[in-house]
Motif scaffolding. Structure first.
Motif, PDB file in Angstrom:
ATOM      1  N   HIS A 159       0.789  -1.219   0.000  1.00  0.00           N
ATOM      2  CA  HIS A 159       0.000   0.000   0.000  1.00  0.00           C
ATOM      3  C   HIS A 159       0.836   1.291   0.000  1.00  0.00           C
ATOM      4  CE1 HIS A 159      -4.040   1.761   1.393  1.00  0.00           C
ATOM      5  NE2 HIS A 159      -3.335   2.657   0.755  1.00  0.00           N
ATOM      6  N   THR A 160       1.746   1.368   0.943  1.00  0.00           N
ATOM      7  CA  THR A 160       2.472   2.636   1.106  1.00  0.00           C
ATOM      8  C   THR A 160       3.316   2.982  -0.111  1.00  0.00           C
ATOM      9  OG1 THR A 160       4.064   1.306   2.289  1.00  0.00           O
ATOM     10  CG2 THR A 160       2.636   2.718   3.606  1.00  0.00           C
ATOM     11  N   THR A 161       4.048   2.002  -0.611  1.00  0.00           N
ATOM     12  CA  THR A 161       4.938   2.312  -1.730  1.00  0.00           C
ATOM     13  C   THR A 161       4.184   2.392  -3.043  1.00  0.00           C
ATOM     14  OG1 THR A 161       5.432  -0.038  -1.748  1.00  0.00           O
ATOM     15  CG2 THR A 161       7.078   1.418  -0.755  1.00  0.00           C
ATOM     16  N   ALA A 162       3.278   1.451  -3.267  1.00  0.00           N
ATOM     17  CA  ALA A 162       2.609   1.405  -4.566  1.00  0.00           C
ATOM     18  C   ALA A 162       1.676   2.584  -4.770  1.00  0.00           C
ATOM     19  CB  ALA A 162       1.850   0.093  -4.722  1.00  0.00           C
ATOM     20  N   SER A 163       1.141   3.140  -3.704  1.00  0.00           N
ATOM     21  CA  SER A 163       0.190   4.231  -3.905  1.00  0.00           C
ATOM     22  C   SER A 163       0.898   5.575  -4.072  1.00  0.00           C
ATOM     23  CB  SER A 163      -0.780   4.305  -2.725  1.00  0.00           C
ATOM     24  OG  SER A 163      -0.055   4.620  -1.557  1.00  0.00           O
ATOM     25  N   ARG A 164       2.188   5.614  -3.746  1.00  0.00           N
ATOM     26  CA  ARG A 164       2.879   6.898  -3.787  1.00  0.00           C
ATOM     27  C   ARG A 164       4.166   6.859  -4.603  1.00  0.00           C
ATOM     28  NH1 ARG A 164      -0.990   8.621  -2.972  1.00  0.00           N
ATOM     29  NH2 ARG A 164      -1.932   9.791  -1.277  1.00  0.00           N
ATOM     30  N   GLY A 165       4.345   5.829  -5.404  1.00  0.00           N
ATOM     31  CA  GLY A 165       5.587   5.717  -6.162  1.00  0.00           C
ATOM     32  C   GLY A 165       5.626   6.664  -7.342  1.00  0.00           C
ATOM     33  N   ALA A 166       6.774   6.691  -7.991  1.00  0.00           N
ATOM     34  CA  ALA A 166       6.930   7.517  -9.177  1.00  0.00           C
ATOM     35  C   ALA A 166       6.061   6.960 -10.301  1.00  0.00           C
ATOM     36  CB  ALA A 166       8.386   7.543  -9.612  1.00  0.00           C
ATOM     37  N   ASP A 167       6.070   5.658 -10.442  1.00  0.00           N
ATOM     38  CA  ASP A 167       5.319   5.013 -11.515  1.00  0.00           C
ATOM     39  C   ASP A 167       4.315   4.056 -10.899  1.00  0.00           C
ATOM     40  OD1 ASP A 167       7.095   6.259 -13.222  1.00  0.00           O
ATOM     41  OD2 ASP A 167       8.453   4.537 -13.214  1.00  0.00           O
ATOM     42  N   GLY A 168       3.177   3.949 -11.508  1.00  0.00           N
ATOM     43  CA  GLY A 168       2.215   3.014 -10.955  1.00  0.00           C
ATOM     44  C   GLY A 168       1.178   2.570 -11.955  1.00  0.00           C
ATOM     45  N   GLY A 169       0.796   1.297 -11.862  1.00  0.00           N
ATOM     46  CA  GLY A 169      -0.206   0.719 -12.751  1.00  0.00           C
ATOM     47  C   GLY A 169      -1.454   0.361 -11.961  1.00  0.00           C
ATOM     48  N   PRO A 170      -1.979  -0.835 -12.207  1.00  0.00           N
ATOM     49  CA  PRO A 170      -3.233  -1.248 -11.571  1.00  0.00           C
ATOM     50  C   PRO A 170      -3.208  -1.143 -10.038  1.00  0.00           C
ATOM     51  CG  PRO A 170      -2.629  -2.786 -13.277  1.00  0.00           C
ATOM     52  CD  PRO A 170      -1.503  -1.829 -13.166  1.00  0.00           C
ATOM     53  N   PHE A 171      -2.099  -1.535  -9.419  1.00  0.00           N
ATOM     54  CA  PHE A 171      -2.065  -1.505  -7.951  1.00  0.00           C
ATOM     55  C   PHE A 171      -2.111  -0.079  -7.429  1.00  0.00           C
ATOM     56  CE2 PHE A 171      -0.535  -5.709  -8.890  1.00  0.00           C
ATOM     57  CZ  PHE A 171      -1.224  -6.469  -7.954  1.00  0.00           C
ATOM     58  N   TYR A 172      -1.424   0.789  -8.122  1.00  0.00           N
ATOM     59  CA  TYR A 172      -1.464   2.205  -7.762  1.00  0.00           C
ATOM     60  C   TYR A 172      -2.908   2.696  -7.784  1.00  0.00           C
ATOM     61  CZ  TYR A 172      -1.453   7.174  -8.897  1.00  0.00           C
ATOM     62  OH  TYR A 172      -1.727   8.506  -8.940  1.00  0.00           O
ATOM     63  N   LYS A 173      -3.588   2.321  -8.865  1.00  0.00           N
ATOM     64  CA  LYS A 173      -4.992   2.735  -9.024  1.00  0.00           C
ATOM     65  C   LYS A 173      -5.856   2.203  -7.902  1.00  0.00           C
ATOM     66  CE  LYS A 173      -6.735   4.665 -12.494  1.00  0.00           C
ATOM     67  NZ  LYS A 173      -7.120   5.004 -13.846  1.00  0.00           N
ATOM     68  N   MET A 174      -5.607   0.907  -7.616  1.00  0.00           N
ATOM     69  CA  MET A 174      -6.439   0.251  -6.625  1.00  0.00           C
ATOM     70  C   MET A 174      -6.297   0.939  -5.261  1.00  0.00           C
ATOM     71  SD  MET A 174      -6.372  -3.729  -5.509  1.00  0.00           S
ATOM     72  CE  MET A 174      -4.916  -3.647  -4.499  1.00  0.00           C
ATOM     73  N   TYR A 175      -5.073   1.175  -4.839  1.00  0.00           N
ATOM     74  CA  TYR A 175      -4.870   1.743  -3.512  1.00  0.00           C
ATOM     75  C   TYR A 175      -5.447   3.156  -3.428  1.00  0.00           C
ATOM     76  CZ  TYR A 175      -1.906  -2.228  -2.460  1.00  0.00           C
ATOM     77  OH  TYR A 175      -1.433  -3.469  -2.243  1.00  0.00           O
ATOM     78  N   ASN A 176      -5.327   3.898  -4.524  1.00  0.00           N
ATOM     79  CA  ASN A 176      -5.849   5.254  -4.471  1.00  0.00           C
ATOM     80  C   ASN A 176      -7.371   5.299  -4.537  1.00  0.00           C
ATOM     81  OD1 ASN A 176      -3.664   7.314  -4.224  1.00  0.00           O
ATOM     82  ND2 ASN A 176      -2.827   6.009  -5.839  1.00  0.00           N
ATOM     83  N   ALA A 177      -7.953   4.280  -5.195  1.00  0.00           N
ATOM     84  CA  ALA A 177      -9.422   4.235  -5.278  1.00  0.00           C
ATOM     85  C   ALA A 177     -10.015   4.026  -3.892  1.00  0.00           C
ATOM     86  CB  ALA A 177      -9.853   3.115  -6.223  1.00  0.00           C
ATOM     87  N   LEU A 178      -9.246   3.383  -3.011  1.00  0.00           N
ATOM     88  CA  LEU A 178      -9.733   3.140  -1.656  1.00  0.00           C
ATOM     89  C   LEU A 178     -10.008   4.451  -0.910  1.00  0.00           C
ATOM     90  CD1 LEU A 178      -7.333   0.262  -0.569  1.00  0.00           C
ATOM     91  CD2 LEU A 178      -9.711   0.044  -1.284  1.00  0.00           C
ATOM     92  N   TYR A 179      -9.345   5.508  -1.364  1.00  0.00           N
ATOM     93  CA  TYR A 179      -9.504   6.795  -0.669  1.00  0.00           C
ATOM     94  C   TYR A 179     -10.333   7.790  -1.463  1.00  0.00           C
ATOM     95  CZ  TYR A 179      -5.969   4.932   2.342  1.00  0.00           C
ATOM     96  OH  TYR A 179      -5.308   4.153   3.203  1.00  0.00           O
ATOM     97  N   ASP A 180     -10.848   7.312  -2.585  1.00  0.00           N
ATOM     98  CA  ASP A 180     -11.587   8.214  -3.461  1.00  0.00           C
ATOM     99  C   ASP A 180     -13.022   8.349  -2.938  1.00  0.00           C
ATOM    100  OD1 ASP A 180     -12.509   9.700  -5.486  1.00  0.00           O
ATOM    101  OD2 ASP A 180     -12.132   8.225  -7.079  1.00  0.00           O
ATOM    102  N   TYR A 181     -13.198   9.359  -2.146  1.00  0.00           N
ATOM    103  CA  TYR A 181     -14.483   9.511  -1.453  1.00  0.00           C
ATOM    104  C   TYR A 181     -15.423  10.413  -2.236  1.00  0.00           C
ATOM    105  CZ  TYR A 181     -17.792  10.958   2.148  1.00  0.00           C
ATOM    106  OH  TYR A 181     -18.935  11.231   2.855  1.00  0.00           O
TER     107      TYR A 181
END
Lengths: 1206, 486
Positions: free
Chosen positions: A386-408
């Protein structure tokens, strides 16, 4: 230098004195009284003259020759005074013939027309002569003629260059129609060799060269002429490292000759050396950097304007290029206007080409389901947390997934994604099933069209060829397109028998679009190359995970994360692109003056001006611009490298330097080139048996290059182009010494003197000797290195001309040739004197900076040119009535004074110097077998097989390359191996417990760590050279009535390629993986069955990889080294079905109805298939290493080609 | 006709050849020539070694410790010197790299001196001639220090020196002679004295990056300290400034202590600080070696604690770390020289304080002590303590009695020297200076080594060990220069 000048003055003086002397021999005739002259003849030939003194005055003055031959010859001058003679025994009766007497009155007037037997076209400009008389006529533009024949027994001779001569007895006819047949033997037998300096009689030419006529090498649909040479010439290899328009292929003539140099052949167009606008080394050609687009100057030539190529290969052939000839010379001759009796000929060629999209079946790429399953394993192992994938320089599906969790969403009071295992799995499921076809999205079957119109016309005094062409390419991918316009005018004129000349104008304009790209950078520690913001569509399609998607479910563009900013490839290609504009104009003129028939003075001059600008548009919505203002949260602010920390207040957080707008960055390259040459040529046959040709030449070349660039920052594309640049951007630039604009220039100056003598005896023996003295400013101010003499001697023996040669039909002609000589090249060193450059001192604060001068290189008083001594033995044989010909050349090259880097003690102040200390030996064989085995009227077969084999070995080199220099894809050079040899680190299996790879290290131990900077390299495995040893082509053309079918196959063998660097200790969720990943090590014991290393979990990667000495090493090393191991190499051998073409010539009757003289239609397929390549390449093209940037592979393409003549 | 044609031809040819020389003299690109005083000055500005000796000098000295198996990163440039093994290759931070960059600096000085000899630039060039000579002496001195046996005061010093280069090299491989340590020192001294006489304080736009008279005095103080000419050390150190050392050395416990860590990081290498006498921009990545396994660790950090020095109070230096036990003095601030701002590519630089007032003060203190002028030595070292110790009061000043108690050394002279060197060790941590003192005083260096199981053993480098001399590049043999014995 002074000594040299004195000598050169002397030589030139002799040259001119000789000219003056030759001139004085011209007085051939003298005036004499008729009476005295006749008396003289009476004495010599024992005859007597009878004439009426009232009718013929004895005191008539005649111009008579000083020396006389036969009696008929001696009586010739009488014609001057209209005196005719009749011989009766020993007596000659002289009589005045009244000049006005119309003999024609008795003549038969013959009319008719002359046509081409092949296409039935009228042939204008055919010469018709009444045999044995001076009566001549020429056909008009409709091919018609009228001539007066003496009587029925007169014979008319129809002559036209390139056609068989026809004789017709007049008889009772007054209308004679004639069809002329093309003379195949004349076309095949090239009687003149063009060296660019001279058009020399083949009998006098003793070097190894190959002529390629453009109609034989035609590649409809391929707009770059350099690709016409593919598979055509033995010993010439053409490697398509990029298929993008304007990027030069890697051409080698007889292999590499230099270790550090470019190894590029010299292009000569209509006698003038074609300079490159920017010099791009062969290694740099494959980088995909934007400047490779202007790497090929011949890209501005219209293929339709080319008459022929002549590839000069050995030292005797290239001798006239002396110190620039080491890599061979390609002489291009453009079309000339023909003598058409004043009628014009107009030709139109239209090519309509479509590309095939690549597809995944050709490549080794995982589908999205497999990709996702590998990623799920990685997730289980602790990646994509969660911590690295949601805030990394590059991100694909996992990046999307973790950020969607906070998309209120406050309206529905819900989150875009619930944090439950099921919801998460469902979210990822969409990507697992995506199976995105990036090739389909990014490539297009678009249309490439070429239109070319040429006009030619001429009389015997003046001939003109003019053409223009337009090329429009919609592009292989959605990020590319090209427009090219060319114009060409060539006029030849003849002012008198003594003075003739020509005038050429050649211009092209190019307008091209490519994906935005930055210059590639290399990491010297890992040996990897990287390019920030690379959006090359091909490498994107190949390297991007198929589990990523381009569109959202609702059809809108879907953005992932790259460089801390949103990224979508389609958006990026629209918002970050490069436009290239080029204008190139050459004006050339030449004059020839025959001082006496055997002595010609000529002068040639040319001026060329080329200007290129590359405009890089980086719009505000591009990922590249957005990355400069990605500062959404503290993590990003802390890690985004594009933010700026103000040194005046170090306690503040980094800030954005590009709050608005994007960039508009421009690079300009300009070339100004003058060329001037004067020649003196003496050509004379003595007593029939001896023929001497002496050619002296003096030339000057002058080249100015300029490069400039600037970064336009803060340009607002959306706001009408206003510029609102933030001062912090410039502050940062100033503090980090990054120039936001720059300018540099280069001045090349050359002068050369050359003398060539060719002599042949009875057409049996020919000898040639050439010497040339070159001077250049490129090596620096010191004068000792500046000048270099080169020379060579060669000879040929036409065995078939010997008396003992039996007249036979099996071997119809035979010729052997031999050459020995020295040629040279300027290497990549210019420090004959010490070189100093200025720079701004590299210090952080404004008040600490100053301009300093540094030593770029120390003086090298021993610096000289790179040289090559070559021995060439050749044979030209023809068989079966000249139907088949065979040319074989064998050569050996001793290459020395090669420039390479050498590590010194460092005590002089330069640890790594470049100096002439390398030696290399090369040898090779070239075979061309071809001909026209069947030349039936209805069925013709032309075939050609050629191959060249070249092998080289470095015999002396004191360099100490690091392992990395030898194992990366361009290979390295060490003694005992070939130039550009590829080496590998021996792979030694996988670790039993964790599956990471082992290698053999420099101490012979099994070790996951090998120090890539080590200079202990003798244990590495030598794979082979990176350039093919064997190259060639096989061409066949069948003609049946109106149909012509041709096919070209090319092949290469003997080289090795490094596979793409796919393995790493961790993989982000945006890149694709290869199918080999499915065979990876998964559990202990797998190492017995697989050589593909495991995906390590982060704990193992950082703690449990243990090197041979027991110390923990980072997993980065073994995985990186694996990319350079024996596991990651493939053979470069291939057989390629290069081209197939089917042409239909429209029947004459049909064409003429449309008032066309000829018309044809062709279907052409280019780059049809790779018939054979190493399985390890998994379908990847062994010639193309997709390195991103602007590089694209050569596409498969199909062309419809129309040719019409009026 | 004949004659006129011939004449014309000769005339024509003569014209061609006269212009031919000029034509080919065209400079092929935007290179420059050393043809003015300004250019000489610009060239001498690069006569300073761009390599760092921090990496290997620190790792080889007792300013490094093994932090344990699996702790920190391993890289040859810092690991090998810890075991006093030779570093292969000439990467940044390696001894070979330092060797190369020193000779590169010497080459710049020699090219400048040659240009001065060949041209008539007048008197205005003299300060730069002086700078070139002193810079040449400095680079040779650094070379002889690292790559030859240490100078023994009063000894024969006939061990191999290093090639002393005084003219530009113009052939690819030139033969050189190492001479002896004594002959090398002689030549250094000659250049130094000759050059110092010509220097001018006002000749530079950015004086802190050049040999000003003050910087040259600091260098001379270091040189004579090695040579054991104590009075000269005192004279030169005293000549640096008319100001009291107390106000020109690093204000560790005041100004620097009050800074934020980001400002503190930048302060040590700023040209506006009085304590910096000579700064050199280094092409270095030492600052990126943040957590080496062998380096500044948990044991060494005690030097700054209350128990670490004679005053019983802690040093005011900032104690910072990346992850414990990878500590850093945070003296080195990287300067990222950007070659392409848009793709953010560049080269890492470090501004190095090569000569400081602090070092000169320590050197003077030691010289006083060596001459037996212990009160003056104590006065000097107390200036340091006053600027360094946190919450320093006059009662914290070192006295002979305190020294004797603290170190348990009876000889007061020896004790004072011990105090000076120990304080210096801590204050110049991560600056390579400790290695010089180890060489000069023939100290034995002791390193701990942890094996994979965590067992600690020790290795030693004694006074006459050949490995005290760093190895010169193997390629030196091409020039007939023998390598150091092993």
């Amino acid at each position: 230098m002074r000594d040299f000048c004195r000598k050169a003055i002397l030589i030139t003086a002799l040259f001119w004195a000789f000219a003056a002397k030759a001139d004085s021999q011209q007085g051939k005739v003298k005036p004499e009284r008729l009476e005295n002259y006749l008396k003289k003849i009476e004495q010599i030939y024992k005859v007597s003259f009878v004439y009426d003194a009232n009718e013929i005055s004895k005191t008539l003055i005649l111009d008579v020759p000083e020396k006389t031959g036969s009696i008929q010859e001696s009586l010739e001058p009488l014609k001057q005074k209209n005196i005719a003679y009749r011989q009766v025994g020993n007596q000659f009766i002289l009589k005045i013939v009244p000049p006005s007497e119309p003999l024609i009155a008795k003549d038969i007037i013959v009319r008719g027309s002359v046509k081409d037997s092949k296409d039935g076209n009228a042939i204008p400009g055919v010469t018709i002569v009444v045999k044995g008389t001076t009566v001549t006529a020429t056909t008009n533009d409709r091919g018609e003629y009228q001539i007066a024949a003496k009587d029925a027994s007169s014979v008319l001779i129809f002559r036209y260059i390139g056609y068989k001569t026809v004789e017709e007895t007049v008889g009772a006819r007054t209308t004679i129609h004639v069809s002329l047949e093309e003379d195949a033997s004349l076309l095949k037998e090239v009687s003149v060799v063009s060296t660019g300096y001279q058009n020399i009689d083949r009998k006098l030419f003793t070097g190894a060269s190959t002529q390629v006529k453009s109609e034989d090498a035609q590649r409809n649909g391929v707009p770059d002429i350099s690709r016409m040479l593919e598979g055509q010439v033995a010993g010439v290899s053409v490697q398509n490292v990029s298929g993008t328009f304007g990027a030069a292929p890697k051409i080698r003539v007889r292999g590499a000759t230099s270790i550090s140099g470019d190894n590029k052949p010299l292009w000569v167009v209509d006698g003038i050396i074609l300079e490159d606008v920017v010099n791009i080394s062969n290694a740099a050609l494959s980088t995909g950097d934007a400047n490779t687009l202007i790497g090929s100057s011949v890209a501005g030539l219209n293929p339709d304007d080319i008459e022929s190529f002549n590839i000069l290969k050995d030292a005797a052939a290239t001798a006239m290029y002396g110190a620039r000839a080491m890599n061979g010379v390609i002489v291009v001759t453009t079309k000339k206007g023909r003598q058409t009796g004043g009628t014009q000929r107009i030709n139109y060629t239209g090519n309509f080409t479509t590309y095939l999209k690549p597809n995944y079946s050709q490549f080794d790429v995982l589908n999205s389901a497999d990709q996702m399953s590998v990623m799920m394993e990685m997730l289980n192992k602790g990646y994509f947390q969660h911590t690295t994938a949601s805030r990394g320089a590059d991100g694909g599906p996992f990046y999307k997934m973790y950020n969607a969790l906070y998309d209120y969403d406050p309206v529905t009071d819900s989150y875009a994604l619930k944090n439950t295992a099921i919801d998460r799995a469902q979210f990822l499921n969409r990507y697992a099933n995506a199976n995105t076809d990036w090739f389909d999205i990014l490539f297009q079957n678009s249309l490439l069209q070429e239109h070319s119109v040429s006009f030619s016309s001429g009389t015997d005094k003046f001939q003109t060829y003019a053409s223009t062409s337009y090329l429009h390419d919609n592009g292989q991918t959605i990020g590319n397109n090209v427009d090219r316009f060319t114009a060409n005018l060539r006029s030849n004129f003849k002012m008198s028998d003594k003075l003739s000349g020509e005038f050429l104008i050649n211009g092209s304009i190019r307008d091209q679009r490519a994906p935005g790209t930055l210059t590639r950078t290399s990491d010297p520690v890992y040996g990897t190359f990287s390019r920030n913001f690379d959006i090359n569509p091909y490498s994107y399609a190949l390297n991007t995970s198929r589990a990523m998607t381009a569109y959202n479910a609702d059809g809108s563009l879907e953005y992932f994360n790259r460089n801390y900013a949103p990224f979508n490839i389609l958006n990026e290609l629209n918002n970050n692109y490069l436009e290239l504009g080029q204008i190139d104009l050459k004006v050339q003129a030449g004059l020839k003056y025959k001082i006496i028939p055997s002595l010609t003075y000529s002068v040639d001059g040319a001026y060329r001006y080329a200007k290129t600008d590359r405009r890089h548009y980086i719009m505000e919505n591009s990922n590249m611009a957005l990355a400069f203002r990605a500062a959404t949260d503290a993590t990003t602010v802390g890690s985004n490298p594009f933010l700026y920390t103000n040194p005046d207040d170090l306690t503040q957080l980094p800030v954005v330097t590009l709050p608005e707008g994007g960039f508009y960055n421009v690079t300009y390259d300009a070339l100004k080139n003058y060329y001037f040459r004067q020649n003196l040529e003496f050509d004379k046959a003595f007593h029939n048996d001896h023929r001497l040709n002496v050619f002296g030449s003096m030339e000057v070349r002058y080249i100015d290059r300029q490069n400039s660039k600037f970064d336009g920052v803060g340009y607002q594309y959306d706001n009408g182009g206003i510029v609102n640049a933030n001062y912090l951007y410039f502050k940062k630039a100033q503090e980090s010494n990054a120039p936001y604009f720059g300018m540099g220039y280069g001045y090349d100056r050359f002068a050369a003197f050359a003398l060539r003598a060719a002599y042949s005896y009875k057409d049996r023996y020919s000898f040639n000797a050439t010497t040339r003295y070159d001077g250049s400013n490129l090596m620096g101010k010191s004068r000792n290195a500046r000048w270099l003499p080169t020379w060579n001697v060669s000879g040929a023996w036409n065995i078939d001309q010997e008396n003992f040669w039996p007249e036979n039909r099996v071997i119809s002609s035979a010729r052997v040739r031999a050459t020995y000589g020295l040629v040279a090249n300027i290497g990549n060193a210019n420090n004959s004197g010490a070189i100093f450059y200025n720079m701004l001192s590299r210090r952080p604060y404004e008040n600490e900076k100053e301009t300093v001068t540094y030593i770029s290189s120390l003086a090298n008083s021993e610096l000289t040119w790179e040289k090559l001594k070559e021995t060439n033995l050749g044979a030209d044989l023809t068989f079966l009535d000249d139907k088949i010909n065979l040319t074989v050349d064998l050569y050996k090259r001793n290459i020395f004074d090669l420039i390479g880097s050498i590590k010194t003690s460092g005590i002089g102040g330069e640890y790594t110097k470049v100096a002439n200390y390398g030696k290399m030996k090369a040898k090779g064989i070239e075979v061309t077998l071809g001909g026209n085995p069947v030349t039936h009227t209805n069925f013709k077969w032309r075939t050609q097989f050629n191959m060249g084999y070249n092998e080289n070995r470095i015999t002396e080199l004191q360099n100490t390359p690091r392992i990395l220099d030898l194992v990366s894809d361009n290979g390295g050079s060490i003694v005992g191996y070939s130039q550009g040899g590829l080496f590998s680190i021996p792979f030694a299996g996988l670790n039993h417990d964790y599956g990471y790879p082992y290698f053999i290290d420099e101490s012979g131990r099994k070790n996951p760590y090998v120090y890539l900077q080590s200079t202990k390299t003798n244990y590495l495995k030598y794979e082979g050279p990176i350039d093919p040893k064997l190259t060639g082509g096989f061409y066949n053309q069948f003609k049946y009535k109106q149909f012509t079918l041709s096919a070209l196959f090319t092949f290469a063998a003997g080289n090795y390629v490094r596979l793409a660097q796919e393995f790493s200790s961790s993989y982000p969720d945006i890149y694709s993986m290869t199918k080999s990943m499915l065979n990876r090590w998964v559990q202990p014991g797998d190492e017995k069955y697989t050589t593909v290393p495991a995906i390590l979990d982060p704990y193992t990667a950082s703690r449990l990889v243990v090197d041979a000495s027991g110390a923990t090493t980072s997993a980065v090393y073994p995985y990186n080294i694996y990319n350079f191991s024996t596991e990651r190499v493939a053979k470069g051998d291939f057989i390629r079905f290069k081209q197939i073409s089917l042409t239909y010539d429209l029947p004459k009757t049909f064409a003429s109805k449309l008032s066309m003289s000829n018309a044809s239609i062709s279907f052409v397929g280019n780059n049809i298939a790779l018939l054979y390549s190493d399985k390890r390449l998994n379908g990847q093209d062994p010639e193309f290493f997709g390195n991103g940037g602007v590089a694209l592979p050569i596409p498969k393409q199909y062309t419809l080609s129309l040719k019409v003549g009026f | 006709m004949k004659i006129s044609k011939l004449k014309l031809a000769v005339l024509f040819s003569a014209c061609i050849f006269a212009s031919c020389k000029k034509y080919l003299d065209t400079v092929p690109d935007n290179r420059t020539e050393i043809n003015s005083v300004e250019k000489v000055a610009q060239l001498v500005a690069t006569a300073y070694p761009e390599g760092d000796y921090y990496t290997f000098a620190e790792a080889a000295s007792d300013n490094a410790e093994d932090k344990g198996s699996g702790v920190g990163t391993l890289s040859d440039v810092s690991s090998k010197p810890y075991y006093w093994d030779d570093v292969i290759g000439a990467d940044r931070g390696s001894p070979s790299n330092y060797w190369n960059t020193c000779y590169q600096a010497i080459a710049a000085a020699n090219q400048a001196l040659e240009a001065i000899d060949k041209n008539d630039f007048g008197a205005s060039v003299l300060p730069y001639k002086g700078e070139a000579l002193v810079a040449r002496a400095y680079a040779h001195f650094m070379l002889v220090t690292f790559f030859s046996k240490a100078y023994v005061v009063g000894g024969t010093n006939d061990a191999m020196g290093i090639p002393y280069v005084t003219e530009p090299e113009t052939v690819v491989i030139k033969q050189y002679d190492r001479g002896t340590v004594a002959s090398t020192y002689e030549k250094i001294e000659k250049d130094l004295t000759e050059g110092m006489a010509l220097l001018s304080a006002s000749a530079y736009k950015v004086p802190k990056y050049h040999f000003t008279p003050a910087a040259a005095h600091a260098f001379a103080a270091r040189f004579y300290l090695f040579k054991g000419e104590w009075q000269k050390v005192i004279d030169h150190a005293s000549a640096i400034s008319s100001e009291n050392f107390a106000s020109i050395i690093r204000p560790i416990n005041s100004t620097l202590y009050d800074m934020s860590s980001a400002d503190y990081n930048a302060a040590f290498s700023r040209s506006d600080q009085k304590f910096n006498l000579l700064l050199i921009n280094l092409y270095s990545s030492y600052q990126r070696l943040t957590s080496p396994r062998y380096g500044y660790g948990a044991k060494l950090v005690n030097m700054f604690a209350t128990t670490g020095n004679i005053t019983g109070k802690s040093f005011a230096n900032k104690i910072l770390y990346y992850t414990v036990p990878s500590y850093t003095t945070y003296k080195h601030k990287e300067y990222f020289y950007v070659t392409n701002q848009i793709s953010n590519i560049g080269i890492t630089y470090l501004m190095s304080p090569a000569l400081t007032t602090d070092e000169a003060l320590y050197n003077r203190a030691e010289a006083y002590a060596r001459l037996g002028q212990l009160d003056k030595a104590l006065a000097d070292i107390n200036i340091v303590l006053a600027n360094t110790v946190r919450g320093y009061t006059n009662s914290d000043a070192a006295t002979l009695a305190k020294i004797a108690t603290y170190y348990g050394i009876t000889d007061p002279k020896e004790g004072v020297i011990k105090l000076i060197l120990e304080t210096k060790k801590a204050q110049f941590l991560q600056e390579g200076i400790r290695w010089f003192d180890i060489l000069r005083t023939r100290m034995t260096v002791k390193h701990n080594v942890f094996d994979a199981q965590g067992n600690e053993t020790f290795i030693e480098l004694t006074a006459d060990d050949n490995r005290r001399v760093f190895q010169i590049p193997e390629e030196a043999r091409l020039s007939g220069v023998p390598l150091n014995p092993r």
